[in-house]
Enzyme design. Structure first.
Site, PDB file in Angstrom:
ATOM      1  N   SER A 115       4.871 -16.801 -61.880  1.00 50.40           N
ATOM      2  CA  SER A 115       4.351 -17.973 -62.350  1.00 50.40           C
ATOM      3  C   SER A 115       4.983 -18.841 -63.502  1.00 50.40           C
ATOM      4  O   SER A 115       5.570 -18.199 -64.386  1.00 50.40           O
ATOM      5  CB  SER A 115       2.804 -17.574 -63.119  1.00 50.40           C
ATOM      6  OG  SER A 115       2.292 -18.524 -63.854  1.00 50.40           O
ATOM      7  N   GLU A 164       3.558 -19.787 -66.168  1.00 50.77           N
ATOM      8  CA  GLU A 164       3.036 -19.087 -67.400  1.00 50.77           C
ATOM      9  C   GLU A 164       3.824 -18.100 -68.100  1.00 50.77           C
ATOM     10  O   GLU A 164       3.872 -17.965 -69.345  1.00 50.77           O
ATOM     11  CB  GLU A 164       1.849 -18.524 -67.072  1.00 50.77           C
ATOM     12  CG  GLU A 164       0.533 -19.184 -67.227  1.00 50.77           C
ATOM     13  CD  GLU A 164       0.039 -20.202 -68.102  1.00 50.77           C
ATOM     14  OE1 GLU A 164      -0.181 -19.430 -69.153  1.00 50.77           O
ATOM     15  OE2 GLU A 164       0.246 -21.320 -68.161  1.00 50.77           O
ATOM     16  N   TYR A 210      -1.794 -12.583 -69.776  1.00 55.72           N
ATOM     17  CA  TYR A 210      -1.596 -12.977 -68.188  1.00 55.72           C
ATOM     18  C   TYR A 210       0.011 -13.128 -68.195  1.00 55.72           C
ATOM     19  O   TYR A 210       0.576 -12.592 -67.184  1.00 55.72           O
ATOM     20  CB  TYR A 210      -2.586 -13.951 -67.695  1.00 55.72           C
ATOM     21  CG  TYR A 210      -1.881 -14.610 -66.366  1.00 55.72           C
ATOM     22  CD1 TYR A 210      -2.411 -14.021 -65.217  1.00 55.72           C
ATOM     23  CD2 TYR A 210      -1.074 -15.846 -66.355  1.00 55.72           C
ATOM     24  CE1 TYR A 210      -2.107 -14.571 -63.960  1.00 55.72           C
ATOM     25  CE2 TYR A 210      -0.842 -16.328 -65.278  1.00 55.72           C
ATOM     26  CZ  TYR A 210      -1.211 -15.507 -64.060  1.00 55.72           C
ATOM     27  OH  TYR A 210      -0.545 -16.225 -62.850  1.00 55.72           O
TER      28      TYR A 210
HETATM   29  P1  NAP Z   1      -7.082 -16.467 -57.143  1.00 52.05           P
HETATM   30  O1  NAP Z   1      -7.686 -17.647 -56.261  1.00 52.05           O
HETATM   31  O2  NAP Z   1      -7.337 -16.038 -58.201  1.00 52.05           O
HETATM   32  O3  NAP Z   1      -6.668 -15.294 -55.813  1.00 52.05           O
HETATM   33  C1  NAP Z   1      -6.677 -13.877 -56.427  1.00 52.05           C
HETATM   34  C2  NAP Z   1      -6.654 -13.156 -55.486  1.00 52.05           C
HETATM   35  O4  NAP Z   1      -6.315 -11.762 -55.991  1.00 52.05           O
HETATM   36  C3  NAP Z   1      -8.178 -12.850 -54.841  1.00 52.05           C
HETATM   37  O5  NAP Z   1      -7.911 -12.773 -53.513  1.00 52.05           O
HETATM   38  C4  NAP Z   1      -8.587 -11.612 -55.598  1.00 52.05           C
HETATM   39  O6  NAP Z   1      -9.649 -10.857 -54.773  1.00 52.05           O
HETATM   40  C5  NAP Z   1      -7.468 -10.807 -55.469  1.00 52.05           C
HETATM   41  N1  NAP Z   1      -7.462  -9.673 -56.635  1.00 52.05           N
HETATM   42  C6  NAP Z   1      -7.571  -9.770 -57.948  1.00 52.05           C
HETATM   43  N2  NAP Z   1      -7.554  -8.379 -58.229  1.00 52.05           N
HETATM   44  C7  NAP Z   1      -7.274  -7.699 -57.482  1.00 52.05           C
HETATM   45  C8  NAP Z   1      -6.905  -6.161 -57.441  1.00 52.05           C
HETATM   46  N3  NAP Z   1      -7.347  -5.502 -58.291  1.00 52.05           N
HETATM   47  N4  NAP Z   1      -6.589  -5.606 -55.988  1.00 52.05           N
HETATM   48  C9  NAP Z   1      -6.554  -6.407 -55.152  1.00 52.05           C
HETATM   49  N5  NAP Z   1      -6.936  -7.848 -55.057  1.00 52.05           N
HETATM   50  C10 NAP Z   1      -7.196  -8.235 -56.332  1.00 52.05           C
HETATM   51  O7  NAP Z   1      -5.416 -16.836 -57.157  1.00 52.05           O
HETATM   52  P2  NAP Z   1      -4.551 -18.091 -56.312  1.00 52.05           P
HETATM   53  O8  NAP Z   1      -4.620 -19.479 -57.252  1.00 52.05           O
HETATM   54  O9  NAP Z   1      -4.674 -17.996 -55.267  1.00 52.05           O
HETATM   55  O10 NAP Z   1      -3.047 -17.419 -56.896  1.00 52.05           O
HETATM   56  C11 NAP Z   1      -2.428 -16.681 -56.213  1.00 52.05           C
HETATM   57  C12 NAP Z   1      -1.281 -15.795 -57.040  1.00 52.05           C
HETATM   58  O11 NAP Z   1      -0.217 -16.735 -57.513  1.00 52.05           O
HETATM   59  C13 NAP Z   1      -1.605 -14.898 -58.038  1.00 52.05           C
HETATM   60  O12 NAP Z   1      -1.102 -13.831 -58.183  1.00 52.05           O
HETATM   61  C14 NAP Z   1      -1.533 -15.980 -59.250  1.00 52.05           C
HETATM   62  O13 NAP Z   1      -1.730 -15.065 -60.452  1.00 52.05           O
HETATM   63  C15 NAP Z   1      -0.020 -16.555 -58.804  1.00 52.05           C
HETATM   64  N6  NAP Z   1      -0.203 -17.964 -59.432  1.00 52.05           N
HETATM   65  C16 NAP Z   1      -0.816 -18.963 -59.178  1.00 52.05           C
HETATM   66  C17 NAP Z   1      -0.660 -20.272 -59.535  1.00 52.05           C
HETATM   67  C18 NAP Z   1      -1.806 -21.376 -59.323  1.00 52.05           C
HETATM   68  O14 NAP Z   1      -1.508 -22.461 -59.967  1.00 52.05           O
HETATM   69  N7  NAP Z   1      -2.542 -21.154 -58.259  1.00 52.05           N
HETATM   70  C19 NAP Z   1       0.537 -20.561 -60.251  1.00 52.05           C
HETATM   71  C20 NAP Z   1       1.562 -19.532 -60.364  1.00 52.05           C
HETATM   72  C21 NAP Z   1       1.186 -18.304 -60.019  1.00 52.05           C
HETATM   73  P3  NAP Z   1     -11.296 -11.279 -54.895  1.00 52.05           P
HETATM   74  O15 NAP Z   1     -11.405 -12.375 -54.080  1.00 52.05           O
HETATM   75  O16 NAP Z   1     -11.736 -10.156 -54.488  1.00 52.05           O
HETATM   76  O17 NAP Z   1     -11.291 -11.450 -56.587  1.00 52.05           O
HETATM   77  O1  F7E Z   2      -5.692 -24.609 -67.416  1.00 51.21           O
HETATM   78  C1  F7E Z   2      -6.635 -26.708 -70.298  1.00 51.21           C
HETATM   79  C2  F7E Z   2      -6.140 -25.095 -70.712  1.00 51.21           C
HETATM   80  O2  F7E Z   2      -6.985 -22.801 -66.624  1.00 51.21           O
HETATM   81  C3  F7E Z   2      -4.813 -25.331 -67.577  1.00 51.21           C
HETATM   82  C4  F7E Z   2      -3.776 -20.199 -63.149  1.00 51.21           C
HETATM   83  O3  F7E Z   2      -3.514 -20.500 -61.899  1.00 51.21           O
HETATM   84  O4  F7E Z   2      -1.649 -21.830 -63.560  1.00 51.21           O
HETATM   85  C5  F7E Z   2      -3.125 -21.532 -63.817  1.00 51.21           C
HETATM   86  O5  F7E Z   2      -3.233 -21.232 -65.396  1.00 51.21           O
HETATM   87  C6  F7E Z   2      -4.934 -26.252 -68.928  1.00 51.21           C
HETATM   88  C7  F7E Z   2      -4.940 -25.440 -70.117  1.00 51.21           C
HETATM   89  O6  F7E Z   2      -4.863 -23.126 -65.577  1.00 51.21           O
HETATM   90  C8  F7E Z   2     -10.249 -26.618 -70.069  1.00 51.21           C
HETATM   91  O7  F7E Z   2      -6.322 -24.970 -72.034  1.00 51.21           O
HETATM   92  C9  F7E Z   2      -8.853 -27.759 -71.217  1.00 51.21           C
HETATM   93  O8  F7E Z   2      -4.021 -25.823 -70.920  1.00 51.21           O
HETATM   94  O9  F7E Z   2      -6.521 -24.720 -64.914  1.00 51.21           O
HETATM   95  P1  F7E Z   2      -5.986 -23.760 -66.093  1.00 51.21           P
HETATM   96  P2  F7E Z   2      -3.561 -22.356 -66.389  1.00 51.21           P
HETATM   97  O10 F7E Z   2      -4.021 -21.745 -67.658  1.00 51.21           O
HETATM   98  O11 F7E Z   2      -2.487 -23.266 -66.633  1.00 51.21           O
HETATM   99  C10 F7E Z   2      -0.732 -20.775 -63.860  1.00 51.21           C
HETATM  100  C11 F7E Z   2       0.375 -21.433 -63.303  1.00 51.21           C
HETATM  101  C12 F7E Z   2      -1.342 -19.468 -63.311  1.00 51.21           C
HETATM  102  O12 F7E Z   2      -0.243 -18.772 -63.025  1.00 51.21           O
HETATM  103  C13 F7E Z   2      -2.411 -19.090 -63.657  1.00 51.21           C
HETATM  104  O13 F7E Z   2      -2.743 -17.850 -62.438  1.00 51.21           O
HETATM  105  O14 F7E Z   2      -6.208 -27.051 -68.998  1.00 51.21           O
HETATM  106  N1  F7E Z   2      -8.249 -26.879 -70.329  1.00 51.21           N
HETATM  107  N2  F7E Z   2     -10.261 -27.515 -71.098  1.00 51.21           N
HETATM  108  C14 F7E Z   2      -8.918 -26.175 -69.760  1.00 51.21           C
HETATM  109  N3  F7E Z   2      -8.902 -25.328 -68.844  1.00 51.21           N
HETATM  110  C15 F7E Z   2      -9.770 -24.544 -68.283  1.00 51.21           C
HETATM  111  N4  F7E Z   2      -9.911 -23.450 -67.344  1.00 51.21           N
HETATM  112  N5  F7E Z   2     -11.127 -24.907 -68.640  1.00 51.21           N
HETATM  113  C16 F7E Z   2     -11.393 -26.072 -69.468  1.00 51.21           C
HETATM  114  O15 F7E Z   2     -12.421 -26.222 -69.764  1.00 51.21           O
END
Ligand code: NAP
Ligand code: F7E
Length: 324
Positions: A123, A125, A147
């Site tokens: 990520s 992050e 995270y």
């Molecule tokens: P998501 O919608 O939150 O999905 C997370 C998945 O992980 C769900 O299927 C959840 O199952 C499963 N899970 C959580 N805890 C688990 C455990 N202990 N054992 C097995 N499964 C578990 O995340 P996403 O947005 O699709 O992201 C997919 C991956 O990419 C994640 O690893 C995330 O950290 C990473 N990532 C996401 C982003 C982004 O912007 N979306 C960017 C960079 C990296 P349940 O449905 O049962 O909760």
């Molecule tokens: O926040 C700001 C908050 O929760 C984005 C995950 O998929 O992407 C995600 O992480 C920004 C932050 O995503 C609210 O402070 C303001 O600066 O949508 P987010 P994230 O934290 O960037 C990365 C790449 C991952 O890997 C993670 O799994 O938005 N913000 N106001 C807010 N955020 C939330 N959630 N809610 C608010 O009300």
């Protein structure tokens, strides 16, 4: 017929990846956690075509069994505790699932099918307090949340298993990617869902945290294609996947309200409850390497992405539905 195992298949990315792999003719298995209520909403439409195995990233034996049973050609490790604010509230769980979980699944692969190709969901992050603009595969990590710290561990253990055991292990350093299937608590979906509710007279305000934070936001459907491409190469490697554009949360909010002909100023309330103990102020990635080596480029602009999400939320609300 190639066999793939997706952990996190019930999540946003898992559902899009499952669709892609089915289209490509794979036999697709997904690992799901036992729960008192079923959670197949995002894969309901393809459920009959998928094979599910029960397991959890915190439980080694379930991962061993999953690998032994499926003997996959490719494993996509998308499961994680993925919501950044929750990682301050549950730091040990986040480390266990999002960090150590990667080692557990790599161990299962090493022991039972070491020629499996492995994808790790790293990520942006991990860049946190950014050390360079734009961020590339060579930029140092400085995570700003439990995270982010757990993801750095997951990233390096993936590199380590590649170098120690010659496992075909790739790490995709993906920047924020969104879609109508994004969880409701993430900022894009929170905004588009609430704006849709306001437009339909179902909500009166949008309560927000830090409006100054900037992110490089893309469309999840584009990003899962990059995951697949990484595992089709001759050599395993790590890639940044990003759009190369950055926008503030304020811009996101303005665009979403513009989509429905309303003025953000009339509805947004800042609420300290949504501020984080430490913030990632600015992310902007360079995916030059992915473009050159994988031929990958994003296809959906930021404005189109937000418009797509607002429209889908309005359509769902009109049918009295909410996608979680
Ligand atoms: P998501 O919608 O939150 O999905 C997370 C998945 O992980 C769900 O299927 C959840 O199952 C499963 N899970 C959580 N805890 C688990 C455990 N202990 N054992 C097995 N499964 C578990 O995340 P996403 O947005 O699709 O992201 C997919 C991956 O990419 C994640 O690893 C995330 O950290 C990473 N990532 C996401 C982003 C982004 O912007 N979306 C960017 C960079 C990296 P349940 O449905 O049962 O909760
Ligand atoms: O926040 C700001 C908050 O929760 C984005 C995950 O998929 O992407 C995600 O992480 C920004 C932050 O995503 C609210 O402070 C303001 O600066 O949508 P987010 P994230 O934290 O960037 C990365 C790449 C991952 O890997 C993670 O799994 O938005 N913000 N106001 C807010 N955020 C939330 N959630 N809610 C608010 O009300």
């Amino acid at each position: 017929m190639k066999k793939a195992l997706i952990t996190g298949i019930t999540g946003q990315d898992g559902s899009y990846l499952a669709e892609l792999l089915l289209e490509k003719g794979y036999k697709v298995s997904g690992m799901v956690r036992r729960s008192s209520v079923e959670n197949y909403e995002r894969v309901e439409h393809i459920r009959e075509k998928l094979n599910f195995v029960q397991g959890d990233l915190t439980d080694q034996s379930s991962l061993d069994e999953a690998i032994k049973e499926i003997m996959p050609d490719e494993v996509y490790n998308l499961a994680a505790q993925s919501f950044v604010p929750t990682s301050w509230n549950q730091p040990v769980l986040t480390a266990d699932v999002t960090g150590l979980g990667v080692t557990r699944i790599l161990e299962a692969i090493r022991k039972h099918k070491s020629d499996t190709k492995f994808y790790q969901a790293s990520s942006s992050e991990m860049f946190g307090k950014v050390q360079e603009i734009p961020q590339t595969e060579k930029t140092s990590f400085y995570p700003r949340s439990p995270y982010g710290v757990a993801k750095v561990y997951g990233h390096w253990i993936t590199v380590n298993y590649r170098e120690s055991y010659n496992i075909f292990a790739c790490s995709g350093i993906l920047f924020n990617h969104e879609s109508p299937r994004r969880g409701l608590e993430f900022v894009t979906r929170k905004v588009t869902h609430t704006v849709a509710k306001i437009k339909l007279g179902l909500a009166k305000e949008l309560r927000m945290g830090n409006m100054e934070a900037k992110r490089d936001w893309g469309f999840a459907g584009d990003y899962i294609y990059a995951m697949w491409l990484m595992l089709q190469q001759d050599q395993p490697d790590d890639y940044v996947i990003a759009t190369g554009e950055t926008h503030s949360v304020q811009q996101l909010v303005n665009i979403a309200f513009d989509c429905v002909g309303l003025n953000a100023k009339d509805y947004v309330v800042t609420d300290p409850k949504f501020l984080r103990p430490a913030e990632v102020d600015l992310l902007i990635g360079s995916s030059e390497k992915a473009k050159k080596k994988l031929g990958w480029t994003p296809s959906v602009s930021f404005e189109k992405l937000i418009e797509m999400m607002v429209k889908e939320d309005i359509s769902l609300l009109n049918q009295n539905k909410v996608r979680h």
